[in-house]
Motif scaffolding. Structure first.
Motif, PDB file in Angstrom:
ATOM      1  N   VAL A 160       0.837  -1.203   0.000  1.00  0.00           N
ATOM      2  CA  VAL A 160       0.000   0.000   0.000  1.00  0.00           C
ATOM      3  C   VAL A 160       0.870   1.250   0.000  1.00  0.00           C
ATOM      4  CG1 VAL A 160      -1.570   1.393   1.400  1.00  0.00           C
ATOM      5  CG2 VAL A 160      -2.012  -1.029   1.074  1.00  0.00           C
ATOM      6  N   TYR A 161       1.923   1.227   0.800  1.00  0.00           N
ATOM      7  CA  TYR A 161       2.768   2.418   0.919  1.00  0.00           C
ATOM      8  C   TYR A 161       3.845   2.490  -0.162  1.00  0.00           C
ATOM      9  CZ  TYR A 161       0.586   3.829   5.297  1.00  0.00           C
ATOM     10  OH  TYR A 161      -0.303   4.257   6.243  1.00  0.00           O
ATOM     11  N   GLN A 162       3.731   1.623  -1.183  1.00  0.00           N
ATOM     12  CA  GLN A 162       4.614   1.714  -2.341  1.00  0.00           C
ATOM     13  C   GLN A 162       6.091   1.670  -1.971  1.00  0.00           C
ATOM     14  OE1 GLN A 162       3.292   2.224  -5.732  1.00  0.00           O
ATOM     15  NE2 GLN A 162       1.592   1.415  -4.551  1.00  0.00           N
ATOM     16  N   VAL A 163       6.422   0.838  -0.992  1.00  0.00           N
ATOM     17  CA  VAL A 163       7.815   0.738  -0.572  1.00  0.00           C
ATOM     18  C   VAL A 163       8.608  -0.014  -1.648  1.00  0.00           C
ATOM     19  CG1 VAL A 163       9.367  -0.146   1.207  1.00  0.00           C
ATOM     20  CG2 VAL A 163       7.135   0.783   1.841  1.00  0.00           C
ATOM     21  N   HIS A 164       9.800   0.484  -1.898  1.00  0.00           N
ATOM     22  CA  HIS A 164      10.662  -0.104  -2.928  1.00  0.00           C
ATOM     23  C   HIS A 164      10.959  -1.574  -2.607  1.00  0.00           C
ATOM     24  CE1 HIS A 164      14.177  -0.748  -5.468  1.00  0.00           C
ATOM     25  NE2 HIS A 164      13.808   0.342  -6.133  1.00  0.00           N
ATOM     26  N   ARG A 165      11.018  -2.395  -3.653  1.00  0.00           N
ATOM     27  CA  ARG A 165      11.225  -3.839  -3.452  1.00  0.00           C
ATOM     28  C   ARG A 165      12.489  -4.147  -2.674  1.00  0.00           C
ATOM     29  NH1 ARG A 165      10.041  -6.477  -9.263  1.00  0.00           N
ATOM     30  NH2 ARG A 165      11.116  -8.240  -8.351  1.00  0.00           N
ATOM     31  N   ARG A 166      13.503  -3.331  -2.926  1.00  0.00           N
ATOM     32  CA  ARG A 166      14.771  -3.544  -2.226  1.00  0.00           C
ATOM     33  C   ARG A 166      14.566  -3.396  -0.712  1.00  0.00           C
ATOM     34  NH1 ARG A 166      17.658   1.136  -3.467  1.00  0.00           N
ATOM     35  NH2 ARG A 166      16.580   1.866  -1.630  1.00  0.00           N
ATOM     36  N   ASP A 167      13.831  -2.355  -0.329  1.00  0.00           N
ATOM     37  CA  ASP A 167      13.597  -2.128   1.102  1.00  0.00           C
ATOM     38  C   ASP A 167      12.715  -3.217   1.703  1.00  0.00           C
ATOM     39  OD1 ASP A 167      15.169   0.053   1.202  1.00  0.00           O
ATOM     40  OD2 ASP A 167      13.555   1.518   0.992  1.00  0.00           O
TER      41      ASP A 167
ATOM     42  N   GLY B  57     -17.750  -5.912 -10.891  1.00  0.00           N
ATOM     43  CA  GLY B  57     -17.996  -4.514 -10.590  1.00  0.00           C
ATOM     44  C   GLY B  57     -16.767  -3.669 -10.849  1.00  0.00           C
ATOM     45  N   THR B  58     -16.921  -2.366 -10.654  1.00  0.00           N
ATOM     46  CA  THR B  58     -15.802  -1.470 -10.918  1.00  0.00           C
ATOM     47  C   THR B  58     -15.611  -0.501  -9.759  1.00  0.00           C
ATOM     48  OG1 THR B  58     -17.314   0.017 -12.057  1.00  0.00           O
ATOM     49  CG2 THR B  58     -16.042  -1.469 -13.443  1.00  0.00           C
ATOM     50  N   ILE B  59     -14.381  -0.131  -9.588  1.00  0.00           N
ATOM     51  CA  ILE B  59     -14.053   0.936  -8.638  1.00  0.00           C
ATOM     52  C   ILE B  59     -13.240   1.959  -9.407  1.00  0.00           C
ATOM     53  CG2 ILE B  59     -12.799   1.536  -6.545  1.00  0.00           C
ATOM     54  CD1 ILE B  59     -13.289  -1.322  -5.562  1.00  0.00           C
ATOM     55  N   GLU B  60     -13.773   3.177  -9.488  1.00  0.00           N
ATOM     56  CA  GLU B  60     -13.081   4.198 -10.275  1.00  0.00           C
ATOM     57  C   GLU B  60     -12.686   5.363  -9.379  1.00  0.00           C
ATOM     58  OE1 GLU B  60     -15.373   4.492 -14.415  1.00  0.00           O
ATOM     59  OE2 GLU B  60     -16.670   4.131 -12.682  1.00  0.00           O
ATOM     60  N   GLY B  61     -11.703   6.104  -9.852  1.00  0.00           N
ATOM     61  CA  GLY B  61     -11.352   7.351  -9.173  1.00  0.00           C
ATOM     62  C   GLY B  61     -10.362   7.189  -8.039  1.00  0.00           C
ATOM     63  N   ILE B  62      -9.682   6.053  -8.012  1.00  0.00           N
ATOM     64  CA  ILE B  62      -8.687   5.853  -6.951  1.00  0.00           C
ATOM     65  C   ILE B  62      -7.323   5.600  -7.571  1.00  0.00           C
ATOM     66  CG2 ILE B  62      -7.853   4.002  -5.441  1.00  0.00           C
ATOM     67  CD1 ILE B  62     -10.030   4.243  -3.753  1.00  0.00           C
ATOM     68  N   ASP B  63      -6.322   6.350  -7.119  1.00  0.00           N
ATOM     69  CA  ASP B  63      -4.956   6.039  -7.509  1.00  0.00           C
ATOM     70  C   ASP B  63      -4.341   5.252  -6.361  1.00  0.00           C
ATOM     71  OD1 ASP B  63      -2.348   5.846  -8.167  1.00  0.00           O
ATOM     72  OD2 ASP B  63      -2.084   7.959  -8.699  1.00  0.00           O
ATOM     73  N   GLN B  64      -4.195   3.941  -6.587  1.00  0.00           N
ATOM     74  CA  GLN B  64      -3.782   3.086  -5.471  1.00  0.00           C
ATOM     75  C   GLN B  64      -2.357   3.338  -5.004  1.00  0.00           C
ATOM     76  OE1 GLN B  64      -4.991  -0.744  -6.990  1.00  0.00           O
ATOM     77  NE2 GLN B  64      -6.933  -0.659  -5.866  1.00  0.00           N
ATOM     78  N   ARG B  65      -1.622   4.141  -5.773  1.00  0.00           N
ATOM     79  CA  ARG B  65      -0.263   4.441  -5.322  1.00  0.00           C
ATOM     80  C   ARG B  65      -0.246   5.549  -4.283  1.00  0.00           C
ATOM     81  NH1 ARG B  65       1.946   5.878 -11.013  1.00  0.00           N
ATOM     82  NH2 ARG B  65      -0.076   6.893 -10.832  1.00  0.00           N
ATOM     83  N   LYS B  66      -1.410   6.179  -4.092  1.00  0.00           N
ATOM     84  CA  LYS B  66      -1.404   7.365  -3.238  1.00  0.00           C
ATOM     85  C   LYS B  66      -2.308   7.220  -2.029  1.00  0.00           C
ATOM     86  CE  LYS B  66       0.175  10.191  -6.930  1.00  0.00           C
ATOM     87  NZ  LYS B  66      -0.224  10.849  -8.178  1.00  0.00           N
ATOM     88  N   GLY B  91      10.766   6.771   2.672  1.00  0.00           N
ATOM     89  CA  GLY B  91      12.086   6.662   2.036  1.00  0.00           C
ATOM     90  C   GLY B  91      12.124   7.280   0.655  1.00  0.00           C
ATOM     91  N   GLU B  92      13.299   7.376   0.086  1.00  0.00           N
ATOM     92  CA  GLU B  92      13.394   8.024  -1.224  1.00  0.00           C
ATOM     93  C   GLU B  92      12.517   7.276  -2.219  1.00  0.00           C
ATOM     94  OE1 GLU B  92      16.865   5.540  -1.712  1.00  0.00           O
ATOM     95  OE2 GLU B  92      15.301   5.311  -0.215  1.00  0.00           O
ATOM     96  N   LYS B  93      11.631   8.006  -2.833  1.00  0.00           N
ATOM     97  CA  LYS B  93      10.848   7.382  -3.895  1.00  0.00           C
ATOM     98  C   LYS B  93      11.337   7.948  -5.213  1.00  0.00           C
ATOM     99  CE  LYS B  93       6.812   5.955  -1.478  1.00  0.00           C
ATOM    100  NZ  LYS B  93       7.194   6.611  -0.215  1.00  0.00           N
ATOM    101  N   GLY B  94      12.652   8.103  -5.307  1.00  0.00           N
ATOM    102  CA  GLY B  94      13.214   8.693  -6.507  1.00  0.00           C
ATOM    103  C   GLY B  94      13.129  10.208  -6.479  1.00  0.00           C
ATOM    104  N   LYS B  95      12.206  10.723  -5.666  1.00  0.00           N
ATOM    105  CA  LYS B  95      12.014  12.182  -5.645  1.00  0.00           C
ATOM    106  C   LYS B  95      12.773  12.811  -4.475  1.00  0.00           C
ATOM    107  CE  LYS B  95       7.572  11.050  -6.365  1.00  0.00           C
ATOM    108  NZ  LYS B  95       6.257  11.141  -5.826  1.00  0.00           N
ATOM    109  N   SER B  96      12.029  13.167  -3.441  1.00  0.00           N
ATOM    110  CA  SER B  96      12.647  13.945  -2.370  1.00  0.00           C
ATOM    111  C   SER B  96      13.202  13.049  -1.277  1.00  0.00           C
ATOM    112  CB  SER B  96      11.602  14.875  -1.770  1.00  0.00           C
ATOM    113  OG  SER B  96      10.492  14.116  -1.356  1.00  0.00           O
TER     114      SER B  96
END
Ligand SMILES: Nc1ncnc2c1ncn2[C@@H]1O[C@H](COP(=O)(O)OP(=O)(O)OP(=O)(O)O)[C@@H](O)[C@H]1O
Ligand SMILES: [Mg+2]
Lengths: 255, 228
Positions: A160-167, B57-66, B91-96
């Motif tokens: 759910v929290y999109q944690v990197h596979r490595r971690d 059924g369908t579930i719309e309007g959700i970005d499961q990454r967030k 942790g770093e998600k490539g961004k900040s």
């Protein structure tokens, strides 16, 4: 240190001494009943020949050589067992494919494998191969069980929290594995000593505890035979003790 | 974006939890799923988060990454400290790089600063619950899903955390969806209360809280629940 823990320690040592004395006594009684040195030599004669042994330079070279074989065998089985175990734990097809092989290895008599290994390898490598092969299924099985027992709820959380596979691997999978690894390593090391020495008896490497056992048997030198056997037992215990210490240090719960 | 659930079906073995269930959760509201134990609230949240698979059924309007999700159980990693548990999701998600000040502010808020280096096994149930909340706050999701988030917490701290959730909601305007057994909690925190029953889940009542006398809303919900 509080006074009570010191008395605790003294009591512990005292108890250990008493227990040792009791069993040496039993040995001595058996020796007296049997009355033949070739069958069961007196404990004191065995300790004497052990004392003679440890004073030679060769003794230490032999112990070192046998130890290195055991360690190399266990290391290889650890590296391969853990890597293959992780893959098999994550993928049930790989598991299904490898499991029969492990079952076969586990149930084949060690002696058959040693004899085949005598054909395949040079004398010094036979014990290494045997300890590797015997430990591999233990470490593999424990790794697989460890991976399969990883808390699914934690994995969901990480997903759910999109944690990197490595971690996820480093912080959830690996620490979950450690208790299984510890158990596997302790069993494997004990077994490795036994099978490795057995392999040495048959393959006669130039410097090896097993070769010494074989020679003493050939000369009907029971005290030396018993002395070397004691050496193996003690080495095995020391290894287990050191390993248990290391394991405590590496435990995922840093306290 | 509204979250639109259409004709959802889901069961466990012979037990049907959702049978052709539809619900639209409008953005900009704070939604409360209010219902008895075992009716299917957690299952609905898990379906939204993609942790359960739907049958149809369908579930719309959700970005499961967030989605920041406070699970019904704490789900803390036992060999990581409080702080490491929170850092685990930011942790770093490539961004900040993880924002240290932000993390510290959150620890302060849930009153765990002095426990940040403790392990979960050294915490009480309520403290673990707060770590779980802190983890969700630190993640900064667009959707904040809370499954009975304040259970086991002292009244004062509960109020404080609910106020924080409200403040956080004012600032970030996440989709807020939470479940509770507590009417007062429901009324305090939400703008829309769905009184559920089941399984299979049906919506017994949909009550809007905004701009109404709180006691009146509570009265209305209790009346609905008493009706069979
Ligand atoms: N993994 C599962 N396997 C089988 N049955 C399940 C599973 N998860 C939930 N259920 C069943 O589905 C129903 C709804 O469960 P759910 O956890 O969604 O309830 P809930 O509304 O969250 O209850 P509570 O308020 O007690 O948390 C229950 O009857 C439960 O027994
Ligand atoms: Mg639930």
């Amino acid at each position: 240190m509080r006074a009570s823990t010191i008395t605790d320690k003294i009591m512990k040592v005292l108890r250990l001494l008493l227990i040792t004395a009791f069993w040496v006594g039993v040995w001595q009684v058996v020796h007296l009943i049997i009355g033949r040195d070739i069958y069961v030599p007196s404990a004191f004669v065995v300790f004497d020949s052990l004392q003679d042994l440890v004073q030679t330079r060769e003794f230490w070279e032999i112990v070192y050589a046998s130890m290195v074989r055991v360690l190399i065998g266990v290391m290889i089985s650890f590296l391969l067992g853990v890597s293959f175990g992780i893959i098999a734990g994550l993928n049930k097809w790989v598991y299904a494919l490898f499991n029969p092989l492990m079952v076969v290895i586990k149930s084949t008599p060690v002696i058959s494998i040693i004899i085949v290994a005598l054909v395949w390898f040079t004398s010094s490598n036979v014990p290494v191969f045997i300890s590797f092969l015997m430990c591999f299924p233990i470490i593999w099985t424990n790794t697989v069980t460890g991976i399969q027992n990883v808390d699914q709820k934690l994995l969901q959380m990480a997903k759910v929290y999109q944690v990197h596979r490595r971690d996820v691997f480093l912080k959830i999978y690996l620490p979950s594995l450690t208790p299984f690894m510890n158990a596997a390593m302790i069993t494997a090391l004990g077994l490795a000593w036994k099978v490795s020495v057995a392999a040495e008896v048959l393959s006669h490497p130039r410097k090896a505890i097993g070769s010494e056992l074989y020679t003493s048997k050939a000369y009907l030198d029971s005290p030396t035979l018993f002395a070397w056997t004691l050496v193996v037992v003690m080495l095995s215990l020391i290894f287990e003790f050191v390993l248990a210490r290391l394991v405590k240090k590496w435990s995922p719960y840093r306290r | 974006m509204n979250i639109k659930i259409t004709n959802l079906s889901k069961g466990f073995g012979k037990l049907t939890i959702f049978d052709d269930f539809s619900l639209t959760l409008e953005s900009g509201s704070r939604h409360c799923l209010f219902g008895p134990s075992g009716c299917g609230k957690t299952t609905l949240l898990n379906l939204l988060a993609g942790l359960e698979t739907k049958e149809s059924g369908t579930i719309e309007g959700i970005d499961q990454r967030k989605i920041a999700y406070v699970f019904q159980e704490e789900r803390l990693i036992p060999w990581l400290t409080v702080r490491e548990n929170i850092e685990f999701v930011v942790g770093e998600k490539g961004k900040s790089a993880p924002d240290v000040a932000h993390l510290e502010a959150i620890l302060e808020l849930v009153e765990l600063t002095s426990f940040q280096n403790h392990y979960p096994s050294e915490l009480s149930g309520g403290m673990k619950q707060r770590v779980s909340l802190a983890r969700a706050f630190a993640y900064n999701g667009e959707i904040l899903v809370l499954d009975e988030p304040f259970k086991g917490l002292h009244h004062d701290l509960k109020l404080k955390l609910m106020d924080y959730v409200l403040k956080y909601w004012e600032m970030e305007r996440p989709h807020l969806i939470f479940t509770t057994h507590d009417v007062e909690e429901a009324v305090y925190l939400s703008s829309d209360i769905y009184v559920l029953e089941g399984p299979p889940v049906s919506i017994k009542a949909h009550t809007q809280v905004s701009g109404r006398e709180k006691s009146a809303v509570i009265e209305e919900i209790l009346t609905t629940m008493r009706r069979v």
